[in-house]
Write a protein that holds these residues in place. Structure first.
Motif, PDB file in Angstrom:
ATOM      1  N   VAL A 232       0.832  -1.208   0.000  1.00  0.00           N
ATOM      2  CA  VAL A 232       0.000   0.000   0.000  1.00  0.00           C
ATOM      3  C   VAL A 232       0.868   1.259   0.000  1.00  0.00           C
ATOM      4  CG1 VAL A 232      -2.001  -1.100   1.065  1.00  0.00           C
ATOM      5  CG2 VAL A 232      -0.351   0.025   2.495  1.00  0.00           C
ATOM      6  N   GLY A 233       2.063   1.151   0.566  1.00  0.00           N
ATOM      7  CA  GLY A 233       2.981   2.289   0.505  1.00  0.00           C
ATOM      8  C   GLY A 233       3.387   2.598  -0.930  1.00  0.00           C
ATOM      9  N   ILE A 234       3.716   1.541  -1.661  1.00  0.00           N
ATOM     10  CA  ILE A 234       4.091   1.714  -3.065  1.00  0.00           C
ATOM     11  C   ILE A 234       2.951   2.369  -3.833  1.00  0.00           C
ATOM     12  CG2 ILE A 234       4.431   0.371  -5.181  1.00  0.00           C
ATOM     13  CD1 ILE A 234       6.076  -1.603  -3.344  1.00  0.00           C
ATOM     14  N   VAL A 235       1.732   1.876  -3.565  1.00  0.00           N
ATOM     15  CA  VAL A 235       0.572   2.416  -4.273  1.00  0.00           C
ATOM     16  C   VAL A 235       0.386   3.894  -3.931  1.00  0.00           C
ATOM     17  CG1 VAL A 235      -1.928   2.252  -4.458  1.00  0.00           C
ATOM     18  CG2 VAL A 235      -0.542   0.190  -4.497  1.00  0.00           C
ATOM     19  N   ALA A 236       0.630   4.266  -2.671  1.00  0.00           N
ATOM     20  CA  ALA A 236       0.485   5.670  -2.284  1.00  0.00           C
ATOM     21  C   ALA A 236       1.430   6.551  -3.098  1.00  0.00           C
ATOM     22  CB  ALA A 236       0.768   5.829  -0.788  1.00  0.00           C
ATOM     23  N   GLU A 237       2.679   6.104  -3.276  1.00  0.00           N
ATOM     24  CA  GLU A 237       3.629   6.907  -4.049  1.00  0.00           C
ATOM     25  C   GLU A 237       3.132   7.084  -5.477  1.00  0.00           C
ATOM     26  OE1 GLU A 237       6.222   8.264  -2.616  1.00  0.00           O
ATOM     27  OE2 GLU A 237       5.659   7.240  -0.768  1.00  0.00           O
ATOM     28  N   ILE A 238       2.637   5.977  -6.056  1.00  0.00           N
ATOM     29  CA  ILE A 238       2.333   6.012  -7.484  1.00  0.00           C
ATOM     30  C   ILE A 238       1.060   6.805  -7.764  1.00  0.00           C
ATOM     31  CG2 ILE A 238       1.773   4.575  -9.475  1.00  0.00           C
ATOM     32  CD1 ILE A 238       3.666   2.472  -8.230  1.00  0.00           C
ATOM     33  N   ILE A 239       0.002   6.584  -6.949  1.00  0.00           N
ATOM     34  CA  ILE A 239      -1.231   7.310  -7.293  1.00  0.00           C
ATOM     35  C   ILE A 239      -1.094   8.809  -7.066  1.00  0.00           C
ATOM     36  CG2 ILE A 239      -2.858   5.375  -7.040  1.00  0.00           C
ATOM     37  CD1 ILE A 239      -3.651   6.518  -4.372  1.00  0.00           C
TER      38      ILE A 239
ATOM     39  N   THR B 222      -3.148  10.455 -15.203  1.00  0.00           N
ATOM     40  CA  THR B 222      -2.620   9.855 -16.427  1.00  0.00           C
ATOM     41  C   THR B 222      -2.469   8.357 -16.190  1.00  0.00           C
ATOM     42  OG1 THR B 222      -0.616  10.885 -15.615  1.00  0.00           O
ATOM     43  CG2 THR B 222      -1.313  11.478 -17.845  1.00  0.00           C
ATOM     44  N   LEU B 223      -2.993   7.567 -17.122  1.00  0.00           N
ATOM     45  CA  LEU B 223      -2.952   6.118 -16.923  1.00  0.00           C
ATOM     46  C   LEU B 223      -1.686   5.524 -17.550  1.00  0.00           C
ATOM     47  CD1 LEU B 223      -6.680   5.136 -17.403  1.00  0.00           C
ATOM     48  CD2 LEU B 223      -5.414   5.388 -15.292  1.00  0.00           C
ATOM     49  N   THR B 224      -0.561   5.803 -16.935  1.00  0.00           N
ATOM     50  CA  THR B 224       0.663   5.142 -17.356  1.00  0.00           C
ATOM     51  C   THR B 224       0.655   3.716 -16.826  1.00  0.00           C
ATOM     52  OG1 THR B 224       1.701   5.887 -15.353  1.00  0.00           O
ATOM     53  CG2 THR B 224       2.001   7.267 -17.288  1.00  0.00           C
ATOM     54  N   THR B 225       1.621   2.904 -17.245  1.00  0.00           N
ATOM     55  CA  THR B 225       1.648   1.519 -16.781  1.00  0.00           C
ATOM     56  C   THR B 225       1.731   1.424 -15.257  1.00  0.00           C
ATOM     57  OG1 THR B 225       2.803   1.057 -18.816  1.00  0.00           O
ATOM     58  CG2 THR B 225       2.691  -0.714 -17.216  1.00  0.00           C
ATOM     59  N   PRO B 226       2.644   2.133 -14.601  1.00  0.00           N
ATOM     60  CA  PRO B 226       2.667   2.006 -13.136  1.00  0.00           C
ATOM     61  C   PRO B 226       1.346   2.412 -12.498  1.00  0.00           C
ATOM     62  CG  PRO B 226       4.490   3.378 -13.893  1.00  0.00           C
ATOM     63  CD  PRO B 226       3.716   2.993 -15.098  1.00  0.00           C
ATOM     64  N   MET B 227       0.698   3.453 -13.045  1.00  0.00           N
ATOM     65  CA  MET B 227      -0.573   3.901 -12.482  1.00  0.00           C
ATOM     66  C   MET B 227      -1.631   2.825 -12.665  1.00  0.00           C
ATOM     67  SD  MET B 227      -2.062   6.250 -10.859  1.00  0.00           S
ATOM     68  CE  MET B 227      -3.457   7.343 -10.631  1.00  0.00           C
TER      69      MET B 227
ATOM     70  N   PHE C 106      -4.231  -2.595  -8.182  1.00  0.00           N
ATOM     71  CA  PHE C 106      -4.066  -3.088  -6.807  1.00  0.00           C
ATOM     72  C   PHE C 106      -5.281  -2.730  -5.970  1.00  0.00           C
ATOM     73  CE2 PHE C 106      -3.074  -2.285  -2.399  1.00  0.00           C
ATOM     74  CZ  PHE C 106      -2.427  -3.436  -2.024  1.00  0.00           C
ATOM     75  N   ILE C 107      -5.685  -1.460  -6.039  1.00  0.00           N
ATOM     76  CA  ILE C 107      -6.805  -1.024  -5.192  1.00  0.00           C
ATOM     77  C   ILE C 107      -8.060  -1.806  -5.569  1.00  0.00           C
ATOM     78  CG2 ILE C 107      -8.249   0.935  -4.539  1.00  0.00           C
ATOM     79  CD1 ILE C 107      -5.837   2.726  -5.149  1.00  0.00           C
ATOM     80  N   GLY C 108      -8.357  -1.842  -6.879  1.00  0.00           N
ATOM     81  CA  GLY C 108      -9.574  -2.506  -7.328  1.00  0.00           C
ATOM     82  C   GLY C 108      -9.623  -3.965  -6.938  1.00  0.00           C
ATOM     83  N   GLU C 109      -8.508  -4.660  -7.065  1.00  0.00           N
ATOM     84  CA  GLU C 109      -8.513  -6.099  -6.795  1.00  0.00           C
ATOM     85  C   GLU C 109      -8.405  -6.391  -5.299  1.00  0.00           C
ATOM     86  OE1 GLU C 109      -9.153  -8.227  -8.954  1.00  0.00           O
ATOM     87  OE2 GLU C 109      -8.692  -7.291 -10.884  1.00  0.00           O
ATOM     88  N   PHE C 110      -7.634  -5.577  -4.611  1.00  0.00           N
ATOM     89  CA  PHE C 110      -7.439  -5.865  -3.188  1.00  0.00           C
ATOM     90  C   PHE C 110      -8.748  -5.740  -2.416  1.00  0.00           C
ATOM     91  CE2 PHE C 110      -6.466  -4.811   1.192  1.00  0.00           C
ATOM     92  CZ  PHE C 110      -5.644  -5.875   1.509  1.00  0.00           C
ATOM     93  N   ILE C 111      -9.631  -4.853  -2.884  1.00  0.00           N
ATOM     94  CA  ILE C 111     -10.918  -4.700  -2.192  1.00  0.00           C
ATOM     95  C   ILE C 111     -11.662  -6.040  -2.184  1.00  0.00           C
ATOM     96  CG2 ILE C 111     -13.169  -3.579  -2.333  1.00  0.00           C
ATOM     97  CD1 ILE C 111     -11.676  -1.091  -3.342  1.00  0.00           C
TER      98      ILE C 111
ATOM     99  N   PRO D  19      -2.560  -9.262  -5.535  1.00  0.00           N
ATOM    100  CA  PRO D  19      -2.361  -7.810  -5.593  1.00  0.00           C
ATOM    101  C   PRO D  19      -1.088  -7.361  -4.871  1.00  0.00           C
ATOM    102  CG  PRO D  19      -4.644  -8.269  -5.142  1.00  0.00           C
ATOM    103  CD  PRO D  19      -3.940  -9.588  -5.111  1.00  0.00           C
ATOM    104  N   ILE D  20      -0.764  -7.983  -3.757  1.00  0.00           N
ATOM    105  CA  ILE D  20       0.418  -7.552  -3.015  1.00  0.00           C
ATOM    106  C   ILE D  20       1.682  -7.960  -3.750  1.00  0.00           C
ATOM    107  CG2 ILE D  20       1.766  -7.991  -0.929  1.00  0.00           C
ATOM    108  CD1 ILE D  20      -0.946  -8.301   0.537  1.00  0.00           C
ATOM    109  N   ALA D  21       1.835  -9.271  -3.974  1.00  0.00           N
ATOM    110  CA  ALA D  21       3.134  -9.782  -4.409  1.00  0.00           C
ATOM    111  C   ALA D  21       3.296  -9.748  -5.916  1.00  0.00           C
ATOM    112  CB  ALA D  21       3.320 -11.215  -3.906  1.00  0.00           C
ATOM    113  N   VAL D  22       2.224  -9.554  -6.658  1.00  0.00           N
ATOM    114  CA  VAL D  22       2.363  -9.496  -8.107  1.00  0.00           C
ATOM    115  C   VAL D  22       2.027  -8.094  -8.602  1.00  0.00           C
ATOM    116  CG1 VAL D  22       1.547 -10.421 -10.288  1.00  0.00           C
ATOM    117  CG2 VAL D  22       1.883 -11.947  -8.350  1.00  0.00           C
ATOM    118  N   ILE D  23       0.800  -7.650  -8.325  1.00  0.00           N
ATOM    119  CA  ILE D  23       0.373  -6.375  -8.906  1.00  0.00           C
ATOM    120  C   ILE D  23       1.194  -5.224  -8.342  1.00  0.00           C
ATOM    121  CG2 ILE D  23      -1.577  -4.805  -9.115  1.00  0.00           C
ATOM    122  CD1 ILE D  23      -3.383  -7.180  -9.362  1.00  0.00           C
TER     123      ILE D  23
END
Lengths: 143, 225, 580, 190
Positions: C291-298, C372-377, C383-388, C422-426
């Motif tokens: 979730v930390g990684i996701v915070a940086e990217i979004i 912007t929907l880049t690949t990392p985004m 991650f968010i959509g699937e982790f829910i 979502p954690i270990a792959v996405i």
């Protein structure tokens, strides 16, 4: 830290050393008490409370003295104490969560038959040994 | 929800299924809500030329409301789920209706053994009826089972009953079930127990009282032969 | 450092798997020496890459295992191309080692060790970790643990097959598990891996606590650093009992002790407690970095400040503390006292609150953004959509009443794959695509990246949604062939299993695109420049890839990490080290 | 190898090495804690453990407690000397501490030899399993600490890395504290 300490005079140094020695002497006295308690209980007056207080209560005091004065937790940042206490608290939590299953051998709708049988047979065997001490030399050296 | 996939055969199967449905409704609501808002925001705030993003810290009260209120609603839902879960749990696992029959179930590598009292009505006597991988029970009768394991962990699971309980070597665990329909169903082992874990299929045969008594008599006759 | 020399350096990174096996001879012409540079390096970035490549290699093995046993599930008894017929024994070994690898040798090394090592010093503006040599030792022990695990598959009797939870007595006695050596090596490998992460974790925590750039206050630390640090602390505080447990288990296996032996005063349930007291916090150990990684990217790709930074932090702390109170929900029907189950139901369901709040915060961050929907985004949003889904299905399992039915079914399996994938792959793909420019100095291909994203996420749902259904239909886990169970051998359930397997094949096929993209971009990608994403955090304020020592001059920090689109500024970003 | 600048920073006000040692101790607390909690549960649930514990040698266990207490004093003396920049003297006190460790291990070895020869082996039952495992894990810490102490003493002799004397001291006191609890748990609880 060491620089600051080095500026102190000879007198401070001696006082510091005396302090360590004082803690050590206290520890040794406590140690003697902690050993004598169970000894008295075994050989003179049987008292479980005495054993618990002398063995475990004093262990706590000793541990406190070592932590506070030898590890210098008394002058360490509070944060460190919180950190170590948290680790300890988690262990109490672990004990609280696990003991209903492991320490108890019977609960709601379950029974640890193996443990109860083991306890019963072992206690019986120990009682027999106590009744015929001569047959079991090995048991004697312990005290 | 579950009953579409697998029959409800025990008295408490419906309770468990209803609990699952309740949780499905609650979590489904949140799931749909969050996903809709989430996807909606992605669509609504795609980058547009000349439009700069807003600067929102989220630290002010009127902003925090947007996560604070849902957060409290989640708490309410949680409490509902906890109450529902505990009620079902207490009924199925914690309290037991008085037994009409008792059966001993023993798991071992890799078979289930079932011991039922013989004509004398008592367990652990010479006339006990022992079966392997086949449990015969009467319909509409409350059974208590005493679950044991000989070697490693096993788990006695009857999916149509919604019943599952691990068997642990050294322990006797008591549980109960009451079948409400006749039929023959699967028993699975639900805890890995070695190489033959997948080869431990047993069947539970639920019979009417008459059929069951006939079966008991036949078994007793076999035993005395 | 000159660009050609750096290029040359990368030429050997793709041999990452090779030099695990001692391939050192041909590369002696380097100035630093191959060994010194790649195997004996104390540079945190090199150690991060070592972890990344080792983790990826282990992930490929784990993926291959899943292919073999999924084929067996869909087409039982058939020859699996590339593996052969799966025997019950092999099936158990495959699932056991798949689980172990994916959690201990993929999720942990890549999420915590690789990105922790790479990001913590860079994001905090340090030249390296505080204990570089301990860092090196940590990787070496980790590598040793991987070697021990791999070796355990080839000893007489084969690898351990008692599930990744290793419940005794099955795991403790060789007359039950029939793998006298494999099971012990498995425990030793896991224990070594714990030691490696304890060493690494101490480094992460100490670095983050003590070595931040001047001016960087508590709340100026990027979220991913916070999360990795909280995860490391969580790991350290929870793993102890299991380390003790591992010692006890090895002694039970090899010395015949009676810790978990009921007839000699031990108790098999004790292991379950020791295991899950660690095992549940472990879920959050890998979740929090993700979730930390996701915070940086979004934040970067929506050009937004993170919504309620402090709230995210507090929820992370809340999750970490609460995670110590929930472990026994894994054992509801495992023979614990039924009264305790009520307590653990309450705590478990309540842990949904901080996690839900975290998700709300991320959704709220998107509001008012410029996305912007880049690949990392895409990966981060994925991650968010699937982790829910993983989160809400957990409620079914955390509440004791419904867990009676769901326990140890495929519903559980699908649930935790919806959290762990979502954690270990996405999230790992999100992080890899996002920090790739910084790691290797080149950009990845966006088109290939997007194809890979959709080719991974769609089949991922294709695998696990059917498995939710088979779980509801009563399929239990770890059974190698359902043909033995008439009620599970219905056309509907068979179809579901086949659908899941075919989806897995599609997913695996699409991973090829990632590896092509990854290695092609490493050598031939276009140069990234220092800050290709216009991000604020300190790692983007140095050259890509950063030289040894990271910064030409160690930066000072003047503001928080998420000052995007600040009103009144020309630029929509404001680096943390920019004066004024 | 030169030390990174990162190592010299100290935002918390605790020196980096010391902070790391505290974290090591926190993780050690849970390792020993897990083992001792497990032991304690069994001990309280099985009254027969008291009978088994009667076969342990309380006198030698007590001697060992005294040995470790004394070596703790030596360790704190070493720290005291290091604080005042007297590396050579600090090294000598460290060697004394190592001497304490060796005495401890010799006594332990004698005890175990005696117990094993009487048939109280690790596989006898859960009590002896816990007894040897807990004391053995502790003994491993003693050995590890002694080795590190020797390395640090080598440096300290040359007046280098004197701050490390305090770090190993903290670790050593922790080993002592663990024994303070192990002793009553394993020997006295009868």
């Amino acid at each position: 830290m060491s620089d600051a300490a080095a500026t102190h005079g000879e007198h401070d140094e001696a006082a510091h050393l005396a302090h360590y020695m004082k803690i050590y002497r206290t520890l040794v006295v406590l140690f003697l008490v902690s050993v004598s308690g169970p000894f008295i209980s075994d050989h003179f007056v049987h008292s479980k409370a005495l054993v618990l207080v002398t063995a475990f209560g004093i262990a706590l005091v000793k541990a406190y003295l070592v932590c506070a004065h030898f590890m210098h937790l008394n002058v360490e940042k509070k944060f460190v104490i919180y950190m170590l206490t948290t680790a300890l608290v988690f262990m109490f939590l672990f004990f609280a969560g696990v003991s209903p299953d492991i320490m108890e051998h019977r609960g709601r709708n379950w029974e640890n038959v193996a443990a109860r049988e083991e306890t019963a047979s072992a206690l019986k065997e120990q009682a027999e040994r106590a009744a015929h001490p001569g047959e079991h030399e090995g048991a004697e050296h312990a005290e | 929800m579950i009953e579409h996939y697998i029959e409800q055969v025990s008295t408490y199967a419906a309770d468990i299924d209803n609990l699952i449905t309740m949780i499905a409704v609650i979590t489904g609501f949140w799931f749909v809500l969050v996903e809709v808002v989430f996807l909606g925001l992605i669509v609504a705030y795609r980058k547009k030329p000349g439009v700069k993003a807003q600067y929102i810290t989220g630290e002010e009260k009127h902003q925090k409301r947007w996560i604070g209120i849902p957060h409290e609603l989640v708490l309410l839902c949680d409490i509902a789920v906890i109450i529902g879960a505990v009620r079902v749990w207490v009924d199925v696992k914690q309290t037991m209706p008085p037994a009409q029959e008792t059966v001993r179930i023993i798991g071992q590598q890799w078979a289930w053994s079932f011991v039922q009292p013989g004509p004398d009505g008592k367990l652990d006597t010479a006339d006990d009826i022992k079966t392997v991988d086949e449990l015969h029970v009467k319909v509409d009768t409350t059974y208590h089972f005493k679950l044991e394991a000989r070697d490693v962990l096993h788990s006695f699971s009857v999916p149509v009953f919604r019943l599952k309980q691990d068997a642990i070597p050294g322990r006797v665990i008591t549980g109960w079930f009451r079948a409400k329909k006749t039929g023959t169903h699967d028993i699975q082992c639900a805890e890995i127990c070695g190489i033959g874990h997948g080869l431990m299929p047993a069947r539970i045969v639920i019979e009417s009282a008459g059929e069951h008594n006939a079966w008991m008599a036949a078994q007793a006759a076999l035993a005395t032969k | 450092m000159s660009q050609p020399a750096e290029e040359h350096a990368h030429a050997h990174d793709d041999h990452g798997h090779d030099h695990d096996h001692g391939d050192t001879g041909a590369h002696g012409h380097h100035e630093d020496g191959f060994i010194k540079k790649y195997l004996w390096s104390v540079d945190h970035k090199m150690i991060a890459k070592q972890y990344l490549f080792t983790g990826m290699a282990m992930g490929l093995i784990g993926g291959f295992f899943s292919y073999a046993f999924r084929m067996q599930m869909a087409y039982p008894g058939h020859n699996v191309p590339g593996f052969g017929v799966v025997s019950p024994n092999e099936y158990n070994q495959l699932i056991t080692n798949h689980g172990t690898i994916m959690i201990f040798w993929l999720a942990m090394p890549v999420l915590i060790a690789a990105f922790g090592n790479f990001l913590i010093p860079l994001m905090l503006g340090c030249d390296d970790m505080v204990f570089p040599r301990i860092n090196r030792l940590s990787y070496q022990i980790f590598l040793l643990s991987a070697i021990v695990l791999i070796a355990s598959w080839f000893v007489p009797g084969g690898g351990f097959g008692g599930a990744w939870t290793a419940y005794p007595p099955l795991s403790a006695k060789s007359q039950y598990n029939l793998t006298p050596l494999g099971s012990t090596m498995w425990v030793i490998a896991v224990a070594l891996e714990f030691v490696a992460f304890l060493l690494g974790g101490i480094n992460f925590v100490t670095t983050a606590m003590n070595s931040r750039a001047p001016g960087m206050k508590m709340f100026d630390i990027p979220m991913v650093v916070w999360m990795i640090v909280i995860a490391s602390i969580l790991f350290m505080a929870s793993v102890g009992p299991l380390v003790a447990g591992a010692v006890m288990l090895v002694f039970d296996q090899q010395l015949g002790t009676g810790f978990f032996d009921p007839v000699r005063g031990g108790d098999p349930i004790l292991w379950q407690h020791l295991f899950w007291f660690f095992g549940h916090p472990e879920v959050y150990v890998v979740l929090l970095p993700a979730v930390g990684i996701v915070a940086e990217i979004i934040t970067v790709f929506s050009r937004k400040k993170l919504f309620a930074y402090k709230t995210v932090l507090y929820t992370a702390f809340g999750t970490a503390v609460l995670s110590f109170f929930v472990w026994a929900h894994h054992q509801f029907i495992a023979g614990i006292d039924p009264r305790m189950a009520n307590v653990f139901t309450a705590t478990t369901v309540l842990i949904s609150i901080p996690i839900a709040e975290m998700m709300f915060v991320y959704v709220a961050t998107l509001y008012g953004g410029s996305i912007t929907l880049t690949t990392p985004m895409l990966w981060a949003l994925g991650f968010i959509g699937e982790f829910i889904i993983g989160g809400v299905t957990g409620i079914f399992l955390g509440s004791s009443g419904s867990d009676i039915y769901f326990h140890d079914t495929y519903f559980v399996l699908a649930h935790f794959h919806y959290t762990f994938v979502p954690i270990a792959v996405i999230a790992v793909f999100a992080a890899t695509t996002y920090w790739f420019p910084k790691m290797f100095g080149t950009m990845m291909n966006e088109t290939l990246g997007k194809i890979h994203f959709w080719g991974t996420v769609i089949p991922f749902n294709g695998i696990f949604i059917p498995l939710f259904i088979t779980g509801m239909g009563g399929d239990h886990r770890r059974i190698y062939n359902y043909a033995n169970f008439p009620e599970q051998w219905t056309p509907h359930l068979i179809q579901m299993r086949e659908f899941a397997t075919v989806s897995l094949l599609v997913l695996i096929a699409f991973q090829g695109i990632f590896f092509i993209n990854f290695f092609y971009s490493m050598f031939k990608g276009k140069p990234a420049g220092n800050n290709p994403w216009n991000a604020n955090t300190l790692e983007w304020q140095t050259v890509s890839p950063p030289p040894h020592g990271n910064f030409a001059e160690l930066p000072n920090c003047y503001r928080g990490p998420y000052e995007y689109s600040v009103p009144g500024r020309e630029e929509d970003f404001w680096p943390q080290n920019e004066v004024g | 190898m030169s030390r990174p600048i990162a190592t010299t920073r100290s935002v918390t006000g605790i020196a980096t090495g010391k902070l790391a040692v505290w974290w090591v101790l926190a993780s050690e607390i849970v390792i020993f804690g897990g083992l001792l909690c497990s032991y304690l549960m069994h001990r309280l649930g099985h009254p027969e453990f008291g009978g088994y514990a009667a076969h342990t040698n309380t006198a030698l266990g007590a001697t060992n407690t005294f040995v470790l207490l004394t070596s703790s004093l030596f360790a704190v003396r070493a720290h005291f000397e290091a604080e005042h920049g007297r590396g050579k003297s600090a090294a000598n006190w460290l060697y004394m501490t190592v001497g304490g460790a060796l005495t401890f291990l010799c006594i332990k070895g004698y005890e175990w030899h005696h117990e094993i020869s009487e048939g109280f082996v690790i596989s006898k039952n859960a009590f002896w399993s816990f007894y040897y495992t807990a004391a053995g894990l502790h003994a491993c810490h003693v050995i590890g600490g002694a080795i590190i102490m020797l390395i640090i003493a080598q440096d300290a002799k040359k007046n280098q890395e004197l701050q490390r004397v305090e770090l190993i001291g903290i670790y050593w006191h922790f080993v002592d504290v663990v024994w303070i609890f192990l002793f009553p748990l394993l020997y006295i609880a009868k």
